[in-house]
Enzyme design. Structure first.
Site, mmCIF file in Angstrom:
data_model
loop_
_atom_site.group_PDB
_atom_site.id
_atom_site.type_symbol
_atom_site.label_atom_id
_atom_site.label_comp_id
_atom_site.label_asym_id
_atom_site.label_seq_id
_atom_site.Cartn_x
_atom_site.Cartn_y
_atom_site.Cartn_z
ATOM 1 N N THR A 75 0.646 -1.204 -0.073
ATOM 2 C CA THR A 75 -0.383 0.131 -0.382
ATOM 3 C C THR A 75 0.869 1.851 0.389
ATOM 4 O O THR A 75 1.871 1.496 0.816
ATOM 5 C CB THR A 75 -0.761 -0.143 1.634
ATOM 6 O OG1 THR A 75 -2.026 -0.986 1.586
ATOM 7 C CG2 THR A 75 -1.651 1.385 1.334
ATOM 8 N N LYS A 88 -8.781 1.942 -3.475
ATOM 9 C CA LYS A 88 -8.272 1.799 -2.201
ATOM 10 C C LYS A 88 -8.833 2.894 -1.413
ATOM 11 O O LYS A 88 -9.528 3.100 -0.211
ATOM 12 C CB LYS A 88 -6.900 1.408 -2.192
ATOM 13 C CG LYS A 88 -6.949 0.595 0.202
ATOM 14 C CD LYS A 88 -5.518 -0.197 0.036
ATOM 15 C CE LYS A 88 -5.815 -1.026 0.724
ATOM 16 N NZ LYS A 88 -4.813 -1.585 1.579
ATOM 17 N N LYS A 98 -4.580 9.029 7.672
ATOM 18 C CA LYS A 98 -4.223 9.627 6.586
ATOM 19 C C LYS A 98 -5.079 9.245 5.376
ATOM 20 O O LYS A 98 -5.148 9.673 4.184
ATOM 21 C CB LYS A 98 -3.092 8.697 6.767
ATOM 22 C CG LYS A 98 -2.322 9.146 5.314
ATOM 23 C CD LYS A 98 -0.990 7.705 5.378
ATOM 24 C CE LYS A 98 -1.437 7.186 4.479
ATOM 25 N NZ LYS A 98 -0.610 5.977 5.117
#
Lengths: 291, 291, 291, 291
Positions: free
Chosen positions: D95, D170, D238
């Site tokens: 990621t 995502k 985040k």
């Protein structure tokens, strides 16, 4: 001109005094009658009950502490309703909700009396200085009669149309004020955490396009986390809630006011409801998790 | 005192003129050199490049349109870096982001020069009237040297510490302003939909604790849905975004600013980004569903 | 077991039918009595008034369209109150506000009757399938008596304590649902504007930790901007409002629900109140400024 | 099929093991080489550097802990770039942010290699069970080659188009998840303060239209204020920030996500960033004012 005046709390006493000083003949009443004494020294007459005051006066001004008192003075024993009649006026300058104002209005007018709601913007100092802002609504003829008194009590009075509009105008103003206070609190904390001096922020703000008396007055004490109550936070939050409800009735989305309202509720949840509404600043400061 | 001045746009021209009128010897430069002529009539000298201006001046003030221009004037051919050296100062009064400011600062100081960022609060009229508010940060000695010029350009200057603090202070102020504008827009619409006269709301606000120049100036045109751009909405939204990012770096929750930012983004989405930031009012008005 | 059943709308008819099919002896009533016919074919008896039904039944279930009907069936002529007495129960499964529920509860219990509020989660299809979720609150003894009926009507029933708790639980669930729908709508639009296929987003969501029946059911029609009303947006927004009010009573700040509520109000303002609550998606799509 | 695999952390090890068990020939590498031993027992070969692994494999999968590691494995000494060439593929399943992904993509393709970003949804358990959801984007031919591996690693893989789309998808999913978690936390606290049993709320939710694995999994531990980190709050915040930034680029207003983001920031400010993201529940619980 003969005027009645009901309610000699902090605000009411200052207002009645101003009327006396400016040559009005005022008959006063207060639940604790001894509070009338100081005004008597300045020429006031005393009515033993609201009904007596109304009987003696062309119109009667009330400045009472809350809706339940406002209702009992009108509907209670020896209340205003006992003497109100054709040609007499009743002006409620208390801050009450729309329901209370409507109930009083209907009762007064059903007896042939004139009614005006006239909530004010401003607290103790402006009341003493005759610098209130008066938001009147209801019977225009009574407003016209009362203008000489309003000129003494306030720096400006507005006639806003039908009963309810005075209260609504006050809600709109207080909603803007509540959102602004939150914006201000966020800015103070952002300055502080970013390494800027919050006092300098106050100076910069005061020189710019958004300079306003509230920032100037509240800023220095907020920086010291001093929130002695001028306008209690729980009342500010109540006004935000009512303003949002007014928006809801009109299908009006107000996301900034809604966010400000949630912050004020958070402050209530933290036990800050009786402090000044500037205590909403505490919600943006660093917090510990609950244990 | 010999001063350089780079950039004669609306703001820069007015500022350079004020310096000339107050006895400063100013060498000016502008990308389109012909724009220097009017200032020459008032006694300015002309430098053909930024480097020439810096060479002739104890310190040089820049007022440029955006970060890319601010960078090219320093780093480009015949740019500031070519002549900056020990004992010379460079003061960037443009509104630029922190990265740009830091890059310029590092380049200047690596050559031995002094650097000051000094963004201003205020637009054309205050620039002409010498009524800007100057938010300076960087080299204190240069700030002290520049105070006589700042006294001519602004009604007040602040020295805020290290480079970056000027830009941060401006973000904080603009964030408060952006939230206030949203609060104001919501209040105007709430008044309107509740049957109150928005003009009366303006009058009431102007007499109370939140009276401020922005409400007074923008209110009447907002009511007419007139948003000629003084401060474009997309720039206000950019400042909100940057202020929220600054809050994020400091783990600071600012729910009211966040809600205001989303409303400004909605306004951008509606194609209003180039209008005045008061056009956020359009997001609270009645909208049709997309077809 | 002899049961009364009042109200044969879409929900009520399906529920009464399920009771009949499972061996309960049911006496039904509907304002338009002809609607009873189909149930009679399945073995139902008919009561000509609510009072008659109550007289014949150990306990009576009501499934009525709104609070005013719920009140008139109890308090009106030939209403429930005329026959309710010691040992008889009354179960209101309608969705009504707390005030209505309390009024009915007090009236029933003052006559010696047992009362249960039992709003349901689920609409037409679950009602037909006996797959409702039943949120009962009030008299525990009556709940215990009614469990065999609840087992037929729903896949699960809960006893939640004192009257009011059923309505509160439903508000909490609907508040979560309303916020989720907004989160979903924002995500769909973010996917679309970022160049992702919203249908793929649905597939990805359905494979992950937040997979849920609502996203699966509503997503495809939202992408086609098809909002045929299963749960009208104005009712969802009302529930958000009531949930926020319940939070306010408890000084609970709920910023996400508040933001979702404002979006739902915006949708109402756009004339979408009668569409499905998924039409809140329209508020995040591209909008034109009002002309 | 000969595959390379770089990175044997919790996720990577489970994934490589699944490939081995399903008949793939896998050459593995890990910064601490001893971590390869367990896989060797199951038939893996070891490459001493990323370059060696790439040299031996048709395509190489990487599952690395963060962007800086992802970059160093490609660009560092004996890194992927040393051996990537025409006909070889590189699949980064870590990621990482869009910038990192783009840098790696450009470097790989400039050498003639094929690149695929393929972040996954799912953590340790789904990795072990081959139940990940794979969000692939980049070179379609490489995706087609990798489908047999993806079929082993995940329950489903998606090809989403150009590089960047995997990361964006995502973000969208995690944004919806973050808003839902806030909605859930508010609902739990509203239930609690209103006198309802939060465990019952969980039961009711699990029977309805919004039932989802996250509520079921996290609810019971949240009620106990237990937040052992599965997905750290600071990472969730985040992702909310990045999703809002993606919305900002597209002029998309997302007020619910923005409100949720501010609550997550408040949680960070309270020192909860390293706990599970469900710890945002602490921001809605009763808080003390800072002393």
């Amino acid at each position: 001109m003969e005027i009645g005046f009901l309610g000699l709390g902090i605000m009411g006493k200052a207002m009645a005094m101003n009327l006396l000083r400016n040559g009005f003949k005022v008959t006063v009443w207060n639940r604790t009658l001894s509070k009338c004494n100081e005004l008597v020294e300045h020429g006031a007459l005393v009515g033993e009950t609201p009904a007596v005051v109304v009987k003696k006066s062309k119109y009667t001004i009330a400045m009472l502490s809350d809706p339940s008192v406002a209702l009992s003075v009108v509907f209670g024993e020896n209340g205003v309703l006992g003497q109100i009649c054709n040609g007499k006026g009743y002006i409620d300058m208390s801050t009450v909700d729309a329901d209370t104002s409507t109930k009083i209005s209907e009762a007064i007018t059903s007896k042939g009396g004139y009614f005006l709601e006239a909530p004010v913007s401003g607290s103790k100092k402006p009341a003493e200085d005759g610098q209130l802002v008066i938001l009147a609504a209801g019977e225009k003829a009574l407003y016209d009669d009362a203008v000489p008194a309003f000129d003494v009590l306030g720096k400006k009075s507005f006639f806003l149309g039908k009963v309810g509009n005075g209260a609504k105008m006050k809600l709109v103003v207080n909603m803007i004020m509540g959102s602004m206070m939150n914006a201000f609190a966020e800015g103070l904390e952002l300055a502080d955490r970013s390494g800027l001096n919050p006092h300098t922020l106050l100076d910069v703000l005061d020189l710019g396009a958004v300079a306003n008396p509230m920032f100037k007055l509240k800023g220095p004490s907020m920086i010291q986390n001093n929130y002695s109550p001028a306008f209690p936070l729980k009342h500010q939050q109540k006004d935000m809630r009512l303003a949002l409800a007014l928006g809801d009735e009109n299908a009006l989305s107000m996301p900034v006011a809604a966010a400000a309202n949630e912050a004020l509720k958070k402050a209530r949840s933290m036990g800050l409801g009786d402090l000044d509404f500037s205590a909403v600043y505490e919600t943006v400061r660093l917090l510990e998790p609950p244990s």
